[in-house]
Design an enzyme around this catalytic site. Sequence first.
Site, PDB file in Angstrom:
ATOM      1  N   PHE A 517       0.864  -0.850  -3.101  1.00 33.75           N
ATOM      2  CA  PHE A 517       1.609  -1.944  -2.490  1.00 33.75           C
ATOM      3  C   PHE A 517       2.833  -1.411  -1.755  1.00 33.75           C
ATOM      4  CE2 PHE A 517      -0.406  -3.809  -6.212  1.00 33.75           C
ATOM      5  CZ  PHE A 517      -0.874  -5.035  -5.764  1.00 33.75           C
ATOM      6  N   ASP A 518       3.083  -1.948  -0.566  1.00 33.64           N
ATOM      7  CA  ASP A 518       4.397  -1.794   0.022  1.00 33.64           C
ATOM      8  C   ASP A 518       5.346  -2.686  -0.784  1.00 33.64           C
ATOM      9  OD1 ASP A 518       6.404  -1.152   1.996  1.00 33.64           O
ATOM     10  OD2 ASP A 518       6.120  -3.172   2.764  1.00 33.64           O
ATOM     11  N   LYS A 519       6.603  -2.314  -0.892  1.00 31.98           N
ATOM     12  CA  LYS A 519       7.526  -3.118  -1.709  1.00 31.98           C
ATOM     13  C   LYS A 519       8.088  -4.303  -0.944  1.00 31.98           C
ATOM     14  CE  LYS A 519      11.999  -2.224  -2.597  1.00 31.98           C
ATOM     15  NZ  LYS A 519      12.692  -3.488  -2.379  1.00 31.98           N
TER      16      LYS A 519
END
Length: 830
Positions: A517-519
């Site tokens: 996941f990108d944050k």
Amino acid sequence: MKKVTLQIPLVLPHVPDEKDRCVDQLVNRLRESEGLEKVHIQVQDSVPLLCLHYDPEKITIDRVRSLAQKAGAAISEQFGHALIEVQGIRHTRHARHIAAGLQAVPGILEAAVSASGMVRLEYDATQTDASAIHGALRRMGLEIIDPEVPAARFLTVSAGGKDEAAHVHGEGEAHEGAHHHTHGGLFGKNTELFFSLLCGALLGIGFGLSFAEAVPAWVSLTLYIGAYFFGGFYTAREAVQTIARGSFEIDFLMLVAAIGAAILGEWAEGALLLFLFSLGHALEHYAMDKARKSIAALADLAPKKALRKQNGQTVEVRIDELRVGDIIVVKPNTKIAADGVVVAGSGSVNQAPITGESMPVDKEPVSDAGKDWSAETNISDVNRVFSGTLNGNSTLEVQVTRAASDSTLSRLVKLVNEAQTQQSPTQQFTDKFEKYFVPAVLILVVLLNFAFLVIDEDFADSFYRSMAVLVAASPCALAISTPSAVLSGVARAARSGVLIKGGRPLEDLGVLTALAFDKTGTLTEGKPKLTQVVTLAEMDETALLKAAVAVEALSDHPLAKAIVRDGTERLKGMDIPVASQLEAVLGKGIKATLGTDTVYIGNVELYQSLDGPVPPAGVIEQVQSLESAGNTTMLIRKNEQYVGIIALMDTPRPEAAPTLKRLERLGIRRMVMLTGDNQHVADAVAAQIGLTDAWGSLLPEEKVAAVQRLRQEVSRVAMVGDGVNDAPAMANSTVGIAMGAAGSDVALETADIALMGDKLETLPFAIGLSRKAKRIIRQNLWMSLGVVALLIPLTIAGIASIGPAVMVHEGSTLLVVFNALRLLAYRDHA
């Protein structure tokens, strides 16, 4: 050497991706140019690159650019791409016949055809044109519904010197198309079904009369011949088309078996075979049509007309007459006719058809109604509306930001239609299997005709056995098992705001074991929030907040805006003093005058560089404690006294933790966050929401390496992000998943799977649906292969005759289709 960027929309405006044949043509033509030593495609950090190596003493960069543009212009004129919608494709095998027939047309380089009626073509415009292609389709018995749903995309290439390379990216264009899936013929779309029923009726009457001694035998024979005609009409037509291309498929096998039965005098069994085969085809067409209609319904979401304001009047116009910048009036409980922003009125809008959101979303007007919003990229969800969504109980005025042909709904429909032409890995396997299996069956059947030379039986018995094996070995169920599941899965996903671009991502998503996941904006809200207010000295929280809000109100920094927004909310309408004389201090903070006091707000480094007292050790410990928990801190000093600390954080989405729990129950073992924030922040967010890993301080190129490392560890991994900054990492993952794609053209184009709404909780639904689709595809595969494996030895041994073989055979075909249709009713139970 200076890098030069070439805008390839001027060069190749109709190219689906960098693997397209047109890119090869561009490379080949550029190689012929003097001064260009080497031209080739390579992949660097997951991005396809067009590399131009040249001698700067022989050729300039401007000349390279000119050559590329001229070559590209010539190629654009020579090569075309089209997405055409037709009707009259009866089933998957028929779609393959059409594709093979199109590829035999001079000038057509590539053809992909879906049983749902979508035809995707790449052709040489110097050898053929649209009219010739349409003529070829009509000669194949197809009716053209939408002559061109363009599949245009753009390539961007930057050309450099010896070590410089050119980046190839993709963006897209979409156009609306009508969606009417019918099946033409004497009785319209139901012709094949009526023919099949007539075949059955004639067979039944003939079989019944064969027991009446008073009725001559020729009467039953005549009825059987009539049954042969109606039952074998479509089968014979497709068999002839197949043979004309020098290949053999299932329809040919069935026709040979029916003719063989007639030669043996077993007219009733032959008619039964054709009746069940044609009925199976007709019911298969009917069942598949249910999935097609689910997709076709997307195109009917948008209204055909809109109320446009002009010269103080409200005029009803067709949606294709709307232009960017027009103001339309949306009445209560009516559909919104175009993508745009609300400029007047407020209320709720049901966005479920586009984003899959179950609850209506509140909408408010933009702050500047007179501004042209079409070029704005960061439009708030509360201001933006989409074509095809349903207005609530209030009247809205909407400024059109996109033409009807380029609306989010139109793009969604086009991409779903393109997805139907993409084969999944399992479908590619079954097609390859059939390619070798059918000739092998024909060889076996020929050999079985000579069984009477080895065993004690008549030639007629050997011939009958070979015909029964023909029926038993026809892999009808195998041919339809995967396409029916893929079509149903894509249709079900689209209905819930998830765009799955074909069979490959549908299958790949179902076997994932890890997610990256990108944050920012994916697992978190994407904007800082005021999380803690710590008071020091004698100042209370209210006074501290008032001072902070007053000073930060003078700044336009994102953190300042967050303090003002959340601080004002906490103060609940209290009077806030006015500060003045804002001044940035060394880039580490600000100071301003508030009344007779000077107020400083900034990080610890700010105060270490200022005159006056440094922060006490206890205060620094409090700051470090807050930062270790993932907060960004601001220390506040009034004159010479430290009065408080304000902490902000990009807080996790409320749905993040429960969503990750659901993913864990689905069998996702690794969930990794990739972020450019420091490791403290990454660890804090990971602990709050339940991630298995958090990798911080990553540059964009390091995110690519992180995904590659994860793939080495767990094999299959998806990258979840916004589809813009995360595109290289997505390209390196097994499946790229973009969130909030309804508001992003780039996300729609770059991702394999696009979650139309900015809703993380949609992800378990998409993965659960894919798992279900994968199971159904596997079930269908084993079922269809199992029936063939069972029937072949039974018919060779003489245990099963043509009648039982065809009944089991056609029963299995319908069984796999209806098994696939279960996906249309999929519910998320994770």
